[in-house]
Scaffold this motif. Structure first.
Motif, PDB file in Angstrom:
ATOM      1  N   VAL A  77     -19.113  59.635 -22.990  1.00 22.57           N
ATOM      2  CA  VAL A  77     -20.552  59.545 -22.805  1.00 22.57           C
ATOM      3  C   VAL A  77     -20.815  59.441 -21.318  1.00 22.57           C
ATOM      4  N   LEU A  78     -21.512  60.422 -20.754  1.00 26.68           N
ATOM      5  CA  LEU A  78     -21.789  60.443 -19.319  1.00 26.68           C
ATOM      6  C   LEU A  78     -22.977  59.546 -19.028  1.00 26.68           C
ATOM      7  N   THR A  79     -22.787  58.566 -18.136  1.00 27.30           N
ATOM      8  CA  THR A  79     -23.848  57.658 -17.722  1.00 27.30           C
ATOM      9  C   THR A  79     -23.913  57.642 -16.208  1.00 27.30           C
ATOM     10  N   ASN A  80     -24.927  56.991 -15.687  1.00 29.45           N
ATOM     11  CA  ASN A  80     -25.083  56.861 -14.252  1.00 29.45           C
ATOM     12  C   ASN A  80     -24.111  55.811 -13.740  1.00 29.45           C
ATOM     13  N   ILE A  94     -35.879  49.149  -0.923  1.00 31.72           N
ATOM     14  CA  ILE A  94     -35.906  49.587  -2.316  1.00 31.72           C
ATOM     15  C   ILE A  94     -34.497  49.472  -2.868  1.00 31.72           C
ATOM     16  N   ASN A  95     -34.338  48.824  -4.014  1.00 34.71           N
ATOM     17  CA  ASN A  95     -33.018  48.565  -4.577  1.00 34.71           C
ATOM     18  C   ASN A  95     -32.332  49.876  -4.904  1.00 34.71           C
ATOM     19  N   GLU A  96     -31.268  50.173  -4.198  1.00 32.45           N
ATOM     20  CA  GLU A  96     -30.608  51.462  -4.381  1.00 32.45           C
ATOM     21  C   GLU A  96     -29.781  51.531  -5.659  1.00 32.45           C
ATOM     22  N   THR A  97     -29.451  50.385  -6.258  1.00 37.73           N
ATOM     23  CA  THR A  97     -28.636  50.408  -7.465  1.00 37.73           C
ATOM     24  C   THR A  97     -29.463  50.586  -8.718  1.00 37.73           C
ATOM     25  N   SER A  98     -30.783  50.643  -8.596  1.00 42.01           N
ATOM     26  CA  SER A  98     -31.649  50.792  -9.757  1.00 42.01           C
ATOM     27  C   SER A  98     -32.230  52.193  -9.762  1.00 42.01           C
ATOM     28  N   THR A  99     -31.864  52.950 -10.741  1.00 45.26           N
ATOM     29  CA  THR A  99     -32.444  54.271 -10.913  1.00 45.26           C
ATOM     30  C   THR A  99     -33.539  54.192 -11.941  1.00 45.26           C
ATOM     31  N   THR A 100     -34.526  55.025 -11.798  1.00 53.11           N
ATOM     32  CA  THR A 100     -35.681  54.952 -12.673  1.00 53.11           C
ATOM     33  C   THR A 100     -36.022  56.319 -13.228  1.00 53.11           C
ATOM     34  N   PRO A 101     -35.154  56.900 -14.041  1.00 56.60           N
ATOM     35  CA  PRO A 101     -35.522  58.160 -14.650  1.00 56.60           C
ATOM     36  C   PRO A 101     -36.653  57.966 -15.639  1.00 56.60           C
ATOM     37  N   ALA A 102     -37.580  58.891 -15.638  1.00 56.03           N
ATOM     38  CA  ALA A 102     -38.725  58.787 -16.536  1.00 56.03           C
ATOM     39  C   ALA A 102     -38.346  59.319 -17.901  1.00 56.03           C
ATOM     40  N   ASP A 137     -30.026  52.726 -21.885  1.00 60.56           N
ATOM     41  CA  ASP A 137     -30.214  52.331 -20.486  1.00 60.56           C
ATOM     42  C   ASP A 137     -31.432  51.414 -20.416  1.00 60.56           C
ATOM     43  N   ARG A 138     -31.201  50.166 -20.040  1.00 65.70           N
ATOM     44  CA  ARG A 138     -32.270  49.182 -20.042  1.00 65.70           C
ATOM     45  C   ARG A 138     -33.308  49.441 -18.968  1.00 65.70           C
ATOM     46  N   SER A 139     -32.928  50.064 -17.851  1.00 69.55           N
ATOM     47  CA  SER A 139     -33.891  50.311 -16.771  1.00 69.55           C
ATOM     48  C   SER A 139     -34.884  51.407 -17.143  1.00 69.55           C
ATOM     49  N   SER A 147     -25.520  52.671 -11.931  1.00 69.25           N
ATOM     50  CA  SER A 147     -26.405  51.767 -12.645  1.00 69.25           C
ATOM     51  C   SER A 147     -25.595  50.762 -13.449  1.00 69.25           C
ATOM     52  N   LEU A 148     -26.059  49.510 -13.451  1.00 67.30           N
ATOM     53  CA  LEU A 148     -25.409  48.461 -14.215  1.00 67.30           C
ATOM     54  C   LEU A 148     -26.185  48.134 -15.481  1.00 67.30           C
ATOM     55  N   THR A 149     -27.136  48.980 -15.861  1.00 63.93           N
ATOM     56  CA  THR A 149     -27.994  48.682 -17.001  1.00 63.93           C
ATOM     57  C   THR A 149     -27.709  49.553 -18.207  1.00 63.93           C
ATOM     58  N   SER A 150     -26.699  50.392 -18.157  1.00 62.69           N
ATOM     59  CA  SER A 150     -26.392  51.282 -19.269  1.00 62.69           C
ATOM     60  C   SER A 150     -25.351  50.632 -20.177  1.00 62.69           C
ATOM     61  N   ARG A 151     -25.579  50.691 -21.479  1.00 63.18           N
ATOM     62  CA  ARG A 151     -24.669  50.117 -22.471  1.00 63.18           C
ATOM     63  C   ARG A 151     -24.396  51.164 -23.558  1.00 63.18           C
ATOM     64  N   ILE A 152     -23.156  51.177 -24.055  1.00 63.45           N
ATOM     65  CA  ILE A 152     -22.726  52.146 -25.063  1.00 63.45           C
ATOM     66  C   ILE A 152     -22.294  51.378 -26.310  1.00 63.45           C
TER      67      ILE A 152
END
Length: 512
Positions: free
Chosen positions: A466-469, A25-33, A448-450, A472-477
């Motif tokens: 701005v606090l981000t994960n 399972i890709n550990e760099t991808s978080t999936t918050p609902a 966050d694109r994910s 994760s490489l999918t967050s943009r500000i």
């Protein structure tokens, strides 16, 4: 002296982790609902499986297959070694595969004990990569030795002739199933856990239609061939029939049940994908339903893999349908053709995809050499417009249109300055920026694109953080800048009359 992290090292460590754990399972991808009740993103069952996969050093998805292989080889040696003899090649190969599989599982359990003590510890990318390499290097050595034995076992099981005594057929059945299962897993990889995917209704219906048509053809063809078969040689009555006979009718009946379950799971997948983003108020319930759906899908895949592995032993050489083939040749041919289609279809798709890419490059090169750019560019644009959209390949940041802007959800700020009250679920970074521009109080936004979560903030980008994960490489500000020449013109009507303020729909000034 202050030091800064080496971004290049972190980048290569992420690549190494992805390469080493292509089945994990890709550990760099978080999936918050993205919750629909304004509570913001929360951790889901996917995040729990990611943490559990880290504890198992990236072997969680394949753990079930390894355990089943060990059980099958143990059964084969228990029932077949006494009859076949320890010196037989099938016995030797089975013992070697069982030994290397057990050593690999033992390494996983040893590193499981160590990783369990660090499960609540936050580690850097370099430390995490080092831990993974330590566990992977030892397992990879035993997996390599096991793979060599699998290659030898596959060649011996499917090429050697059946002896007249049939003493080793019990061991041949279990060893052939384990060997072919290893090859099938190359093409039918275990499904990775994820939340329902956001797809358009047309794409979802198209994928569902193709899946139903393919499975329905298999169901109809196999059922028609199975109804015509009444011979007792093709019916399973006891466990010895799997070893010494080939009960193809019973095997086909199991296949029909699996195909019917495939159609049902495909329908459930389409419904869940559509309801997950259309009913935000029921998203918490749908998250739990998606967990149940994943368990069913994973179990279905495990059964399918071993079903095709057993089918290879029954349909391929040296059994080649056995006595059932003589009384029901149509059923044997039908099952053999569908076995080849299901198992070896990826081998056909990959060369075809490569051929299409080569033809596309050759066609584009010929156009570039034979015609000027004034002809090539309009021609390629016309071809692109004519081509249908491929499902799942939509642009993640589509251009805005009047229809899409009118259907955007509105964000209402609460009285308290809490960013979790300013959260919405949108489909792209562009839509998130549009939401910020539509609200007069918005100055900064985070997307966050994910997880498809868009957060709006009142503060300017330069006045806070701005606090981000961080993993994760999918967050943009993004931010709306005011101290620029382009935006200063909108302040020219400040302290003027209201008719000047309303000219052009100025979003920065309000008549009071």
């Amino acid at each position: 002296m202050s030091t800064t992290p080496n971004n290049n090292n972190r980048f290569f460590n992420r690549i190494a982790n992805t390469y080493i754990h292509s089945d994990s399972i890709n550990e760099t991808s978080t999936t918050p609902a993205p919750a629909g009740d304004g509570s913001g993103p929360s951790s889901t069952w996917v995040d729990s499986l990611i943490q559990l996969d880290r504890v198992f050093s990236g072997t969680l998805l394949r753990l079930c297959y390894n355990l089943v292989d060990i059980v099958l080889l143990s059964l084969g040696l228990y029932y077949g070694a006494r009859i076949c003899g320890v010196s037989n090649a099938l016995v030797v190969i089975s013992i070697l595969i069982l030994m290397f599989s057990g050593l690999g599982l033992a390494c996983t359990l040893l590193f499981l004990i160590r990783n369990w003590s660090f499960r609540h510890t936050t580690l850097s990318d370099e430390t995490s990569s080092s831990r993974y390499r330590q566990g992977y290097a030892v397992r990879a050595f035993f997996h390599f030795l096991r793979f060599i034995c699998i290659c030898v076992g596959t060649g011996y099981v499917f090429t050697s002739k059946i002896p007249t005594s049939n003493q080793c057929e019990i061991l041949r059945f279990y060893l052939g199933t384990v060997c072919f299962n290893t090859w099938v897993l190359i093409f039918i990889s275990p499904p990775k856990p994820s939340l329902p995917k956001r797809q358009s209704l047309i794409s979802e219906c198209f994928i569902l239609f193709v899946s139903i048509i393919f499975n329905s053809i298999f169901f109809g063809v196999v059922a028609s061939a199975m109804i015509k078969t009444h011979a007792s040689e093709c019916i399973y009555t006891r466990i010895e029939d799997l070893y010494f006979n080939v009960p193809l009718k019973s095997f086909a009946s199991v296949g029909l049940i699996l195909i019917a379950s495939n159609i049902g799971i495909s329908i459930l997948t389409a419904i869940l994908n559509q309801l997950f983003y259309r009913l935000p108020n029921f998203r918490r319930v749908l998250v739990h339903l998606s967990a149940i759906h994943y368990v069913i899908s994973y179990s279905r895949t495990v059964v399918l893999v071993y079903y095709f592995s057993v089918g290879a032993v029954l349909l391929f050489r040296p059994h080649s349908g056995g006595s059932c083939r003589a009384v029901a040749p149509d059923l044997y041919k039908t099952l053999l053709i569908w076995e080849l289609i299901h198992v070896f279809l990826p081998l056909i798709i990959w060369p075809l995809a490569f051929l299409v890419c080569c033809l596309g490059v050759a066609f584009g090169g010929c156009l570039a050499l034979c015609f000027p750019a004034s002809i090539i560019v309009p021609l390629l644009e016309m071809i692109q417009e004519r081509l249908p959209n491929v499902p799942g390949a939509d642009n993640p940041d589509p251009p805005a249109s009047p229809g899409s802007i009118d259907t955007l959800p509105m964000v209402v700020f609460g009285e308290e300055s809490d960013e979790f009250n300013q959260t919405q679920c949108v489909s792209s970074l562009l839509r998130c920026s549009i939401l910020c521009n539509q609200n007069r109080q918005c100055r900064t936004f985070d997307y966050d694109r994910s997880s498809l979560v868009c957060r709006l903030f009142e503060s300017e980008y330069s006045t806070g953080i701005v606090l981000t994960n961080s993993s994760s490489l999918t967050s943009r500000i993004g931010a709306i800048l005011y101290n620029t020449t382009a935006t200063s013109q909108f302040y020219s009507a400040y302290n003027q009359t209201c008719d000047q303020c309303s000219t052009g729909g100025n979003r920065y000034l309000q008549c009071i």
